[in-house]
Design a protein around this motif. Structure first.
Motif, PDB file in Angstrom:
ATOM      1  N   TYR A 391       0.859  -1.191   0.000  1.00 27.54           N
ATOM      2  CA  TYR A 391       0.000   0.000   0.000  1.00 27.54           C
ATOM      3  C   TYR A 391       0.892   1.235   0.000  1.00 27.54           C
ATOM      4  CZ  TYR A 391      -3.698   3.205   1.517  1.00 27.54           C
ATOM      5  OH  TYR A 391      -4.601   4.239   1.604  1.00 27.54           O
ATOM      6  N   GLN A 392       0.740   2.057  -1.041  1.00 30.70           N
ATOM      7  CA  GLN A 392       1.707   3.119  -1.296  1.00 30.70           C
ATOM      8  C   GLN A 392       1.751   4.181  -0.196  1.00 30.70           C
ATOM      9  OE1 GLN A 392       4.016   3.070  -3.734  1.00 30.70           O
ATOM     10  NE2 GLN A 392       3.169   1.014  -4.055  1.00 30.70           N
ATOM     11  N   PHE A 393       0.616   4.418   0.469  1.00 33.85           N
ATOM     12  CA  PHE A 393       0.609   5.449   1.513  1.00 33.85           C
ATOM     13  C   PHE A 393       1.237   4.967   2.817  1.00 33.85           C
ATOM     14  CE2 PHE A 393      -2.809   6.885  -1.293  1.00 33.85           C
ATOM     15  CZ  PHE A 393      -2.516   8.232  -1.413  1.00 33.85           C
ATOM     16  N   LEU A 394       1.440   3.648   2.938  1.00 33.19           N
ATOM     17  CA  LEU A 394       2.002   3.121   4.182  1.00 33.19           C
ATOM     18  C   LEU A 394       3.067   2.069   3.896  1.00 33.19           C
ATOM     19  CD1 LEU A 394      -1.037   2.803   6.630  1.00 33.19           C
ATOM     20  CD2 LEU A 394       0.931   4.321   6.836  1.00 33.19           C
ATOM     21  N   THR A 395       3.991   2.396   3.037  1.00 31.24           N
ATOM     22  CA  THR A 395       5.151   1.520   2.862  1.00 31.24           C
ATOM     23  C   THR A 395       5.976   1.562   4.146  1.00 31.24           C
ATOM     24  OG1 THR A 395       6.424   3.345   1.906  1.00 31.24           O
ATOM     25  CG2 THR A 395       5.197   1.936   0.370  1.00 31.24           C
ATOM     26  N   GLU A 396       6.927   0.642   4.274  1.00 32.18           N
ATOM     27  CA  GLU A 396       7.725   0.581   5.503  1.00 32.18           C
ATOM     28  C   GLU A 396       8.465   1.888   5.761  1.00 32.18           C
ATOM     29  OE1 GLU A 396      10.235  -2.797   5.489  1.00 32.18           O
ATOM     30  OE2 GLU A 396       8.595  -4.260   5.361  1.00 32.18           O
ATOM     31  N   SER A 397       8.953   2.503   4.711  1.00 32.63           N
ATOM     32  CA  SER A 397       9.669   3.779   4.898  1.00 32.63           C
ATOM     33  C   SER A 397       8.707   4.879   5.330  1.00 32.63           C
ATOM     34  CB  SER A 397      10.368   4.178   3.592  1.00 32.63           C
ATOM     35  OG  SER A 397       9.425   4.304   2.539  1.00 32.63           O
ATOM     36  N   LYS A 398       7.475   4.853   4.783  1.00 37.99           N
ATOM     37  CA  LYS A 398       6.475   5.853   5.164  1.00 37.99           C
ATOM     38  C   LYS A 398       6.083   5.685   6.633  1.00 37.99           C
ATOM     39  CE  LYS A 398       4.936   8.743   1.928  1.00 37.99           C
ATOM     40  NZ  LYS A 398       4.700  10.189   2.191  1.00 37.99           N
ATOM     41  N   GLN A 399       5.957   4.444   7.069  1.00 35.09           N
ATOM     42  CA  GLN A 399       5.597   4.188   8.464  1.00 35.09           C
ATOM     43  C   GLN A 399       6.648   4.778   9.406  1.00 35.09           C
ATOM     44  OE1 GLN A 399       4.839  -0.013   9.102  1.00 35.09           O
ATOM     45  NE2 GLN A 399       3.876  -0.205   7.091  1.00 35.09           N
ATOM     46  N   VAL A 400       7.893   4.509   9.112  1.00 29.12           N
ATOM     47  CA  VAL A 400       8.984   5.027   9.955  1.00 29.12           C
ATOM     48  C   VAL A 400       8.997   6.556   9.937  1.00 29.12           C
ATOM     49  CG1 VAL A 400      11.476   5.108  10.241  1.00 29.12           C
ATOM     50  CG2 VAL A 400      10.362   2.947   9.616  1.00 29.12           C
ATOM     51  N   GLU A 401       8.781   7.123   8.765  1.00 30.53           N
ATOM     52  CA  GLU A 401       8.804   8.581   8.627  1.00 30.53           C
ATOM     53  C   GLU A 401       7.707   9.232   9.465  1.00 30.53           C
ATOM     54  OE1 GLU A 401       7.832  11.919   5.197  1.00 30.53           O
ATOM     55  OE2 GLU A 401       8.399   9.880   4.603  1.00 30.53           O
ATOM     56  N   ILE A 402       6.478   8.687   9.391  1.00 32.87           N
ATOM     57  CA  ILE A 402       5.351   9.299  10.101  1.00 32.87           C
ATOM     58  C   ILE A 402       5.502   9.136  11.611  1.00 32.87           C
ATOM     59  CG2 ILE A 402       2.854   9.153  10.476  1.00 32.87           C
ATOM     60  CD1 ILE A 402       2.602   8.303   7.542  1.00 32.87           C
ATOM     61  N   THR A 403       5.858   7.938  12.067  1.00 34.37           N
ATOM     62  CA  THR A 403       5.988   7.717  13.519  1.00 34.37           C
ATOM     63  C   THR A 403       7.112   8.557  14.123  1.00 34.37           C
ATOM     64  OG1 THR A 403       7.334   5.756  13.046  1.00 34.37           O
ATOM     65  CG2 THR A 403       4.994   5.404  13.460  1.00 34.37           C
ATOM     66  N   ASN A 404       8.231   8.640  13.426  1.00 33.69           N
ATOM     67  CA  ASN A 404       9.351   9.456  13.933  1.00 33.69           C
ATOM     68  C   ASN A 404       8.970  10.936  13.985  1.00 33.69           C
ATOM     69  OD1 ASN A 404      10.962   7.220  14.249  1.00 33.69           O
ATOM     70  ND2 ASN A 404      12.077   7.507  12.331  1.00 33.69           N
ATOM     71  N   LYS A 405       8.287  11.406  12.958  1.00 34.76           N
ATOM     72  CA  LYS A 405       7.883  12.812  12.914  1.00 34.76           C
ATOM     73  C   LYS A 405       6.920  13.129  14.058  1.00 34.76           C
ATOM     74  CE  LYS A 405       5.644  16.234   9.922  1.00 34.76           C
ATOM     75  NZ  LYS A 405       4.977  16.462   8.616  1.00 34.76           N
ATOM     76  N   ALA A 406       5.951  12.239  14.301  1.00 33.61           N
ATOM     77  CA  ALA A 406       4.989  12.463  15.384  1.00 33.61           C
ATOM     78  C   ALA A 406       5.679  12.461  16.743  1.00 33.61           C
ATOM     79  CB  ALA A 406       3.893  11.401  15.340  1.00 33.61           C
TER      80      ALA A 406
END
Length: 878
Positions: A391-406
């Motif tokens: 799923y393009q909106f929640l690739t593994e890199s996207k997950q790490v990016e969003i959680t770290n930013k939050a």
């Protein structure tokens, strides 16, 4: 014939079961780590009160004099708590409603084939995550959460199931029992030091399930005095409950209260569908950690008009989805969010620091993300790498990016920005296979499935077409002969038949979405004798067909839910069928005289009694005198004998059909509350007209050896030499049969009517709530019109001298073409209503195909077999 039926049955059963294994396996995943908020919770304990069947408008609306029937809850809304509307999802029933409230996810799609009392898979809940939970209420709801809890920390206290009686004079006693038990519980704690120490610990939950309002709603309707007075009783009970709890804990301000409902109820006393009266439920929250009532001057973002009607436009309203309440409760008492929850924490209910809100939302998002990661990991392991698309909106890199930013934003105390990080289009879409397997060599199919480590059932689904196509190709000679003989067939007539049948199939498909389409179809069928030239040869039979079609066409236009009981119509239906039976017996007294063992007058008298019993029962229940025992005896004995009585009559066609009709309609009347009781007599009228007019159609075709219908005996051995070959007109006969089967189902109802059936329909049999017996009785009511149509088709097969195997092949082809439509419409995404509608249509058509095979055996026995209780013995004198 037996081999044909068995093979056909096996094939259809396998493909019928396949959609449940492919589309409707449970979406829940396991193995996630529970996520807890790292900060101290504002509340130490939670009291959850669920008023089963309570509508939002019934609680929030004011009386004509401006006062409230729930003054305590009203004062909480206006002064000390937060409130809103909890939006439920279909099906609006007790189990999925409580699962959404307490576990945070909506009805599992795999539950469509399971029981209604327990979710078919294990799931986590707020009760399971609590330190201890004490529950009081219905035996239908509480055990579900105790069974699913790990360890032994959910304690249930239930009343006997027999107390759930729709005929009870005072169903509110169920709620009194709960409030009394809770009060006694807190009083007993004073003399039990170990229990008292347990109650003083944090993360405890007290759950009160109140069934009285729902029971009174079913029995007396939501506009009744009983329903409204029960709301007042619950309101005063909640006020006393709060006093008891606060006094016990020394007014420490550490208790939070949640008052809501699992579903609403329609004006006619049913629930299960998606009407706003069923999906809009109240939510009132107050106590520790909850935002107090907020006064507002501007117009609130709710354009539904309810605020003005409720006179609550001055107090801030915060609506939620029902699954959000589980996340809210977990946040308030500091327990981990249920690992299967999909609810989003409604921050406007919280009265806490911005840091706590941000941490709560972060934990909520991580908990949902854990489900996504587990599901993606499982999917990746069982899918070929070149077929797997993340799923393009929640690739593994996207997950790490969003959680770290939050997390960084929370550390920088930018809490609002941290909350907004999670507003992403996160959806759980099941990947469909991109590769469609066509006709392949069996070895290649096996190898492909082995590589993907597919379940055993996948081998069955993919390999089953191979032998099916083998059987088709084995008959290639017959297919070749058909192609070669096509030039001798009347091309225009063939084209006309196939176009009309194709149009007719599409019409039946559309009727699943719009019942009124059946009215158009019946109006078109009414013109058949005039268009085919049969009117000039059989005027009276054609007129009978015409009027029968038009009368039956009125039923699909009637409402399927919301009909008020009118038992007078049931009695009128009884008189109608008695008059019709008497006219038939009088007109046929010379052509087909009754056998000495036939006693139709007794069956007709029984029909009259059964048509009167619903009126007597309804009157007794209105006077709150309960279900009369004699009525119950008559009802159950009628049900038990409805299949046996026809077997005692003559096997001559019309005598046996009349006996079947009278016996089955007796039961149907006992299960009717209004206009639907007229449906079997009208349907039977049209079926008798169909049998007679088919004889004229057979004569017009020039079929040799035609014999009068009235002289045919079901039990007579069929002369194989007189069995004829299929003709084009037999396609029409088979289509008529499928059309009437669909009409038999949708004539008086649809999916919503079955899902929201009125319990009053079974009051002649029982009034104590028993979902399995009630469901079985309603299913038998649905099946009765099927049997009437099926017996008619059996008669036409015999009277037109055609092999039942040949006619059934055409019926299966028509049914399977409809099933293909719905197979491609099946969806496993969207709301439960969308999913449920798509699967129910496919299930109905596939069930119809399987069901007709089984029903053909029953109708053959019902029409051709006879039980002789006594024989006259001849005495020979020497």
């Amino acid at each position: 014939m037996i081999t044909f039926l068995l093979v056909g049955l096996i094939v259809h059963v396998v493909f019928f079961i396949s959609i449940f294994d492919i589309y409707f396996t449970s979406p829940l995943v396991h193995g996630m780590t529970p996520q807890s908020i790292p900060l101290k919770a504002p509340a130490s304990r939670l009291v959850l009160v669920v008023a089963d069947g309570l509508r939002a408008d019934s609680l929030f609306s004011l009386l004509p004099n401006g006062s409230s029937r729930s003054p305590y809850i009203r004062s909480v809304i206006e002064n000390t708590g937060s409130w809103g509307v909890s939006h439920t999802r279909v099906p609006t029933e007790s189990r999925p409603g409580h699962v959404a409230l307490i576990a945070g996810f909506y009805e599992d799609v795999s539950a469509v084939a399971k029981g209604w009392k327990e979710n078919p898979v294990e799931f986590d809940s707020v009760f399971n995550e609590s330190r201890r939970t004490w529950c009081w209420g219905s035996p239908d709801i509480l055990p579900m959460f105790a069974k699913g809890a790990s360890g032994d920390h959910v304690y249930t206290h239930t009343y006997p199931a027999q107390e759930e009686d729709f005929a009870s004079t005072d169903a509110s006693r169920l709620d009194r029992w709960v409030f009394d038990q809770v009060k006694s519980f807190f009083q007993s704690v004073k003399s039990n030091s170990s229990l008292g120490a347990s109650l003083l610990e944090d993360k405890n939950i007290f759950f009160l399930h109140l069934l009285g309002i729902d029971t009174n709603g079913h029995a007396h309707r939501p506009m009744s005095k009983e329903y409204k007075e029960n709301i007042g009783l619950v309101d005063s009970g909640v006020a006393d409950l709060v006093s008891t709890v606060e006094e016990f804990f020394g007014y420490d301000g550490k208790t939070v209260y949640v008052f809501t409902s699992d579903h609403g109820m329609t004006n006619w006393g049913s629930h299960g569908a998606g009407h706003p009266s069923e999906t809009l439920t109240p939510l009132v929250v107050w106590g520790a950690g909850v935002q107090k009532a907020q006064r507002v001057n501007e117009v609130q973002p709710y354009a539904d008009g309810y605020l003005q009607d409720w006179q609550l436009e001055h107090v801030r309203r915060v609506d939620v989805n029902q699954a959000d309440i589980a996340a809210l409760m977990a946040s308030l008492i500091g327990v981990p969010f249920p690992v299967n929850s999909v609810g989003v924490l409604p921050l406007l209910y919280l009265n806490n620091s911005e840091e706590f809100k941000a941490e709560s939302m972060y934990t909520n998002a991580i908990q949902i993300l854990e489900q996504f990661k587990t599901k993606m990991s499982q999917k990746k392991e069982t899918t070929l790498s070149f077929l797997f698309t993340p799923y393009q909106f929640l690739t593994e890199s996207k997950q790490v990016e969003i959680t770290n930013k939050a997390r960084i934003l929370i550390q920088l105390q930018k809490y609002e920005d941290a909350v907004s990080c999670w507003v992403i289009p996160c959806r759980f879409n099941k990947c469909r296979k991109l590769l469609t397997l066509c006709l392949c060599v069996a070895l290649l199919i096996i190898l492909f499935l082995l590589v993907q480590r597919s379940p055993l059932t996948y081998y069955i689904y993919c390999l089953l077409p191979v032998p099916v196509w083998y059987c088709v190709l084995k008959e290639s000679g017959t297919l070749t002969d058909l192609v070669q003989s096509a030039h001798s067939l009347p091309l225009w007539k063939c084209l006309r038949y196939f176009v009309l049948v194709a149009f007719g199939i599409e019409l039946l498909v559309v009727s699943f979405f719009h019942r009124s389409v059946l009215t158009i179809g019946l109006a078109a069928l009414a013109l058949w004798p005039f268009c085919s030239g049969l009117f000039s040869k059989a005027k009276w039979r054609s007129l009978s067909w015409f009027l029968g079609c038009l009368c039956l066409a009125a039923f699909p236009l009637m409402p399927v839910v919301g009909r008020e009981p009118n038992v007078d119509v049931v009695m009128c239906a009884g008189l109608l069928i008695l008059l019709t039976s008497f006219c038939y017996l009088w007109s046929s007294r010379h052509k087909t005289p009754l056998h000495t063992s036939d006693r139709p007058q007794f069956v007709m008298l029984h029909v009259a009694v059964c048509a009167y019993v619903p009126s007597l029962t309804h009157s007794s229940l209105l006077q709150k005198q309960g279900l009369p025992l004699m009525n119950q005896i008559i009802s159950w004995s009628t049900l038990a004998s409805s299949i046996v009585i026809p077997l005692l009559s003559s096997t001559r066609i019309f005598h046996r059909l009349l006996s079947i009709l009278l016996s089955l309609t007796s039961t149907y009347f006992l299960l009717s509350t209004g206009s639907e009781a007229v449906f079997p007599p009208v349907l039977s009228w049209l079926m008798f007209a169909w049998i007679n007019i088919e004889q004229e159609a057979l004569l017009a075709q020039g079929v040799a050896g035609r014999q009068e219908v009235s002289s045919i005996d079901f039990a007579a051995n069929i002369d194989i030499s007189r069995i004829r070959q299929l003709k084009l007109d037999d396609i029409r006969r088979s289509y008529f049969f499928v059309f009437f089967i669909i009409t038999a189902f949708f004539g008086t109802g649809n999916i919503a009517s079955i899902n929201s059936f009125d319990p009053a329909s079974v009051y002649c049999f029982l009034t104590v709530f028993n979902p399995f017996i009630m469901g079985a009785l309603m299913m038998w009511k649905v099946i009765i019109p099927f049997i009437i149509v099926m017996c008619t088709f059996e008669t036409i097969q015999v009277s037109t001298q055609l092999s039942s195997r040949s006619l059934f092949l055409i019926v299966l082809v028509i049914s399977d073409l409809m099933a293909l439509h719905f197979f491609f419409m099946v969806q496993d995404y969207g709301s439960w209503l969308d999913i449920g509608t798509s699967i129910s249509h496919y299930v109905i058509v596939m069930s119809m195909t399987i069901f007709l095979m089984l029903l053909s055996v029953l109708t053959h026995v019902l029409t051709s077999k006879r039980i002789i209780l006594w024989r006259r013995t001849k005495i020979h004198f020497p």
